[in-house]
Design a protein around this motif. Structure first.
Motif, short mmCIF file in Angstrom:
data_model
loop_
_atom_site.label_atom_id
_atom_site.label_comp_id
_atom_site.label_asym_id
_atom_site.label_seq_id
_atom_site.Cartn_x
_atom_site.Cartn_y
_atom_site.Cartn_z
N ALA A 88 -6.09 44.78 -3.35
CA ALA A 88 -7.00 43.66 -3.12
C ALA A 88 -7.76 43.30 -4.39
CB ALA A 88 -7.98 44.02 -2.00
N LEU A 89 -8.16 44.31 -5.14
CA LEU A 89 -8.85 44.07 -6.41
C LEU A 89 -7.98 43.25 -7.35
CD1 LEU A 89 -11.24 44.73 -8.38
CD2 LEU A 89 -9.94 46.76 -9.04
N ILE A 90 -6.72 43.61 -7.46
CA ILE A 90 -5.79 42.92 -8.36
C ILE A 90 -5.51 41.50 -7.88
CG2 ILE A 90 -3.41 42.92 -9.22
CD1 ILE A 90 -3.57 46.01 -9.13
N LEU A 91 -5.43 41.32 -6.56
CA LEU A 91 -5.10 40.00 -6.02
C LEU A 91 -6.26 39.02 -6.09
CD1 LEU A 91 -3.02 40.90 -2.82
CD2 LEU A 91 -2.18 39.93 -4.95
N PHE A 92 -7.50 39.50 -5.88
CA PHE A 92 -8.60 38.58 -5.67
C PHE A 92 -9.57 38.41 -6.83
CE2 PHE A 92 -7.90 40.09 -1.11
CZ PHE A 92 -7.05 39.04 -0.83
N VAL A 93 -9.71 39.40 -7.71
CA VAL A 93 -10.75 39.33 -8.73
C VAL A 93 -10.31 38.61 -10.00
CG1 VAL A 93 -12.25 40.69 -10.22
CG2 VAL A 93 -11.98 41.32 -7.83
N PRO A 94 -9.15 38.89 -10.58
CA PRO A 94 -8.80 38.22 -11.84
C PRO A 94 -8.73 36.70 -11.69
CG PRO A 94 -7.37 40.11 -11.45
CD PRO A 94 -8.15 39.89 -10.18
N PHE A 95 -9.19 36.01 -12.72
CA PHE A 95 -9.09 34.55 -12.84
C PHE A 95 -9.93 33.79 -11.81
CE2 PHE A 95 -4.92 36.40 -14.06
CZ PHE A 95 -4.99 36.16 -15.43
N LEU A 96 -10.94 34.44 -11.23
CA LEU A 96 -11.79 33.75 -10.26
C LEU A 96 -12.49 32.55 -10.90
CD1 LEU A 96 -13.61 36.50 -8.17
CD2 LEU A 96 -11.96 34.82 -7.36
N GLY A 97 -12.79 32.65 -12.17
CA GLY A 97 -13.52 31.56 -12.83
C GLY A 97 -12.63 30.63 -13.62
N ALA A 98 -11.33 30.61 -13.33
CA ALA A 98 -10.39 29.83 -14.13
C ALA A 98 -10.45 28.34 -13.86
CB ALA A 98 -8.97 30.34 -13.89
N VAL A 99 -11.10 27.93 -12.78
CA VAL A 99 -11.16 26.51 -12.43
C VAL A 99 -12.56 26.19 -11.93
CG1 VAL A 99 -10.36 26.94 -10.07
CG2 VAL A 99 -10.02 24.67 -11.08
N HIS A 100 -13.01 24.95 -12.17
CA HIS A 100 -14.33 24.54 -11.70
C HIS A 100 -14.45 24.72 -10.20
CE1 HIS A 100 -14.24 21.90 -15.45
NE2 HIS A 100 -15.32 22.64 -15.61
N LEU A 101 -15.67 24.91 -9.74
CA LEU A 101 -15.94 24.90 -8.30
C LEU A 101 -15.62 23.52 -7.74
CD1 LEU A 101 -19.39 26.72 -8.35
CD2 LEU A 101 -17.20 27.73 -7.72
N PHE A 102 -15.14 23.51 -6.50
CA PHE A 102 -14.78 22.24 -5.87
C PHE A 102 -15.95 21.69 -5.05
CE2 PHE A 102 -10.56 23.70 -6.89
CZ PHE A 102 -9.82 22.54 -7.06
N ASP A 103 -16.19 20.39 -5.20
CA ASP A 103 -17.11 19.67 -4.34
C ASP A 103 -16.48 19.51 -2.95
OD1 ASP A 103 -19.65 18.80 -4.88
OD2 ASP A 103 -19.07 16.88 -5.75
N TRP A 104 -17.15 19.66 -1.83
CA TRP A 104 -18.55 19.92 -1.67
C TRP A 104 -18.90 21.40 -1.53
CZ3 TRP A 104 -20.25 16.37 2.93
CH2 TRP A 104 -20.14 15.03 2.56
N ASP A 105 -18.22 22.08 -0.62
CA ASP A 105 -18.75 23.35 -0.12
C ASP A 105 -18.94 24.40 -1.20
OD1 ASP A 105 -18.98 22.35 2.38
OD2 ASP A 105 -17.30 23.42 3.26
N GLU A 106 -17.96 24.58 -2.07
CA GLU A 106 -18.11 25.61 -3.10
C GLU A 106 -19.35 25.36 -3.95
OE1 GLU A 106 -14.54 28.11 -4.70
OE2 GLU A 106 -14.30 26.03 -5.33
N ILE A 107 -19.50 24.13 -4.43
CA ILE A 107 -20.63 23.84 -5.31
C ILE A 107 -21.94 23.82 -4.52
CG2 ILE A 107 -21.60 22.16 -6.93
CD1 ILE A 107 -18.84 21.31 -7.67
N ASN A 108 -21.88 23.39 -3.29
CA ASN A 108 -23.07 23.37 -2.44
C ASN A 108 -23.75 24.74 -2.41
OD1 ASN A 108 -24.92 23.14 -0.38
ND2 ASN A 108 -23.47 22.52 1.18
N PHE A 109 -23.00 25.77 -2.06
CA PHE A 109 -23.59 27.10 -1.92
C PHE A 109 -23.96 27.69 -3.27
CE2 PHE A 109 -20.41 26.89 1.70
CZ PHE A 109 -21.33 26.32 2.56
N ALA A 110 -23.13 27.45 -4.28
CA ALA A 110 -23.45 27.95 -5.62
C ALA A 110 -24.73 27.31 -6.14
CB ALA A 110 -22.29 27.68 -6.57
N GLU A 111 -24.92 26.03 -5.84
CA GLU A 111 -26.13 25.35 -6.29
C GLU A 111 -27.36 25.90 -5.58
OE1 GLU A 111 -28.83 22.80 -8.17
OE2 GLU A 111 -26.87 23.60 -8.70
N CYS A 112 -27.23 26.22 -4.28
CA CYS A 112 -28.35 26.87 -3.58
C CYS A 112 -28.74 28.17 -4.27
CB CYS A 112 -27.94 27.16 -2.13
SG CYS A 112 -28.11 25.79 -0.99
#
Length: 543
Positions: free
Chosen positions: A15-39
């Motif tokens: 799970a670590l190998i599948l989910f953690v690498p490259f998490l920040g490789a792309v901008h957050l998507f509008d709406w929901d991802e950025i909504n919560f990150a902005e909060c």
């Protein structure tokens, strides 16, 4: 026991190998991802960790638990895409560990591994742990609560399971709200009807679960009420009710929307649900496994029917179905592997059809990019036309993975009858590799079309003494990527003042191309440029 513990460690590492690498490789998507990150970002900026804010105004749509997790992540990794998505990567690791542990207790180690592998090899369940939305954490808490309620009936130490069930249910409410109580209550009501009574449960344990859940939710809801009065609670409950009774934010879809989402998005697991037969008793026939199977069917149908009825329909609203769907599918696969019946002809046909559909999509995506000039005249949506004008490089070789996927699906379907276990292993490897490839290669390119032009504009204004606003559409991206700080001038929240008043700093506006004409005609606005479906305007500092 040592072998099981070793496998559990291997599951966590996978799970670590599948989910953690490259998490920040792309901008957050509008709406929901950025909504919560902005909060989360605004919590850090204001140091107000009790109330959610968007644009430094009260935000009534969600309780704070997931936002708190993002805050902790941002404290560790900085305010960025990786930190915003990291809580769900952790949820993925916990989920995989739990699926294996529950699977081996219900059946054996092999079944636990199968359940985890099938979950990892299914498109949407895998994909969601690499996002920054609330649902993976919410679903995990709900599912853990269900499992503890299940254990309450069949195991000793009933008070322990009661306390854990209440704890997880309370955490689910703190993550997404009273929908957790609604799903749980409806599911238990169906259980009572099907079993003609409590069937091993006692009212004192149910009351204990409710009491613990209430105490857990009071950690925040109670403090919020005491500190700020009932305003947030009223607005929050009103919004939650609106999701069920109204079409919120143009997300009204036909009643069959979620069944189609699950059928296609949960390939290949969804296919095996159609392998069920009422005339054949499953090999997984121990009393706990059969009882758990009943709970899984109940949860699956309650969630699917409930969110097919409500007015607002968004893809992730049915994501709680991923747990029961993959368990029930894994049970059918296990039955085939242990006591091989032939895979139903209809199941095989559906597998090949859905697999072919996914293969066509993977093959066609590069072709759409290569031949976009021929497609643009056929598209009526001006914003979509503008999106396609983004300069995103494509090559014919990018079709090869899709072609390989197509050929592999047909080969697997062809060999199921004689080599099911070997074909299944090949399918799991194919799926995991294809999902990872899609996330790493295709998703950044899709993001480049859909929003990158606007986000690059916001990033260019980060740290500058300016106002930014969007007009004609809804977005949170300008707040997060421009790193907006609290505004002292109350005029900022007046659109008319921003557009035509005596502003104290330069103002920038962003709109979509189909809404641009009125702003182009406004004498107080000056168009800067148009790019990929977005139009950018400014107002010079008023004298």
């Amino acid at each position: 026991m040592q072998s099981s513990n070793l496998r559990l460690i291997q599951v966590f590492l996978a799970a670590l190998i599948l989910f953690v690498p490259f998490l920040g490789a792309v901008h957050l998507f509008d709406w929901d991802e950025i909504n919560f990150a902005e909060c989360a970002r605004e919590m850090i900026v204001t140091k107000n960790y009790l109330r959610m804010q968007i644009d430094y105004q009260p935000f009534f749509e969600k309780p704070p638990l997931f936002i708190w997790l993002q805050v902790l992540s941002m404290k560790l990794f900085g305010i960025n895409e990786f930190a915003a998505r990291f809580p769900n990567a952790l949820a993925g690791m916990v989920t995989f560990g739990f699926l294996f542990s529950a699977g081996r207790k219900l059946v054996n180690d092999s079944f636990g591994v199968l359940w985890v592998t099938l979950y990892a090899a299914t498109w949407l369940p895998h994909f969601y742990f690499k996002t920054g939305i609330i649902d993976p954490v919410f679903n995990l808490f709900i599912f853990l609560a269900f499992y503890q309620v299940f254990c309450l009936r069949i195991q000793a130490a009933k008070w322990k399971h009661m306390l854990l069930a209440g704890l997880f249910l309370g955490l689910a409410v703190l993550t997404k709200g009273p929908v957790a109580i609604l799903v749980s209550a409806l599911s238990f009501g169906v259980y009572i009807v099907l079993n003609r009574g409590l069937n091993g449960y006692s009212w004192k344990h149910l009351l204990g679960i409710a009491t613990v859940a209430l105490l857990v939710t009071s950690v925040w809801f109670g403090v919020e009420w005491l500190q700020n009065g009932p305003t947030f609670i009223k607005e929050f409950l009103s919004y939650q009710a609106g999701l069920f009774s109204q079409n919120i934010a143009d997300h009204e879809e036909p009643w069959y929307y979620h069944p189609i989402v699950l059928l296609i998005g949960c390939f290949p697991a969804s296919v095996f649900l159609f392998q069920y037969s009422l005339r054949k008793r499953p090999v997984v026939s121990s009393e706990p496994a059969l009882a758990w199977g009943q709970w899984m069917w109940i949860l699956f149908w309650v969630v699917l029917i409930l969110f097919s009825i409500v007015k607002t329909k968004i893809v992730h609203y049915s994501s709680l179905c991923y747990y029961p769907l993959t368990y029930l599918a894994a049970r059918q696969i296990f039955r085939i592997m242990q006591n091989p019946p032939s895979v139903k002809a209809g199941v095989k046909a559906l597998f090949i059809f859905l697999g072919t559909l996914w293969g066509i999509v993977l093959t066609a995506l590069p072709l759409v990019g290569i031949y976009k000039d021929r497609l643009i005249p056929l598209i009526k949506d001006p914003f979509a036309v503008g999106n396609l004008q983004a300069d995103v490089p494509w090559n014919y070789w990018e079709c090869i993975p899709g072609i390989i996927y197509l050929l592999a699906i047909w080969l697997i379907g062809w060999t199921w009858k004689t080599r099911f276990s070997r074909s299944l292993t090949f399918l799991m490897i194919l799926q995991v590799a294809s999902i990872q490839y899609t996330m790493l290669h295709f998703v950044p390119k899709i993001e480049a079309y859909s929003q990158r032009a606007a986000i690059e504009f916001y990033e260019d204004k980060a740290g500058k003494d300016v106002y930014i606003d969007v007009v004609g559409f809804h977005s949170y991206a300008y707040l997060f990527y421009a790193k907006k700080m609290p505004v002292q001038n109350p005029g900022y929240y007046d659109r008319e003042w921003l557009m035509h008043g005596h502003t104290d700093r330069p103002v920038y506006f962003v709109c979509k191309i189909q809404n641009a004409d009125p702003y182009r005609k406004d004498p107080d606005l000056r168009e800067l440029y148009e790019k990929n479906g977005f139009v950018f305007f400014t107002r010079n500092l008023s004298q």
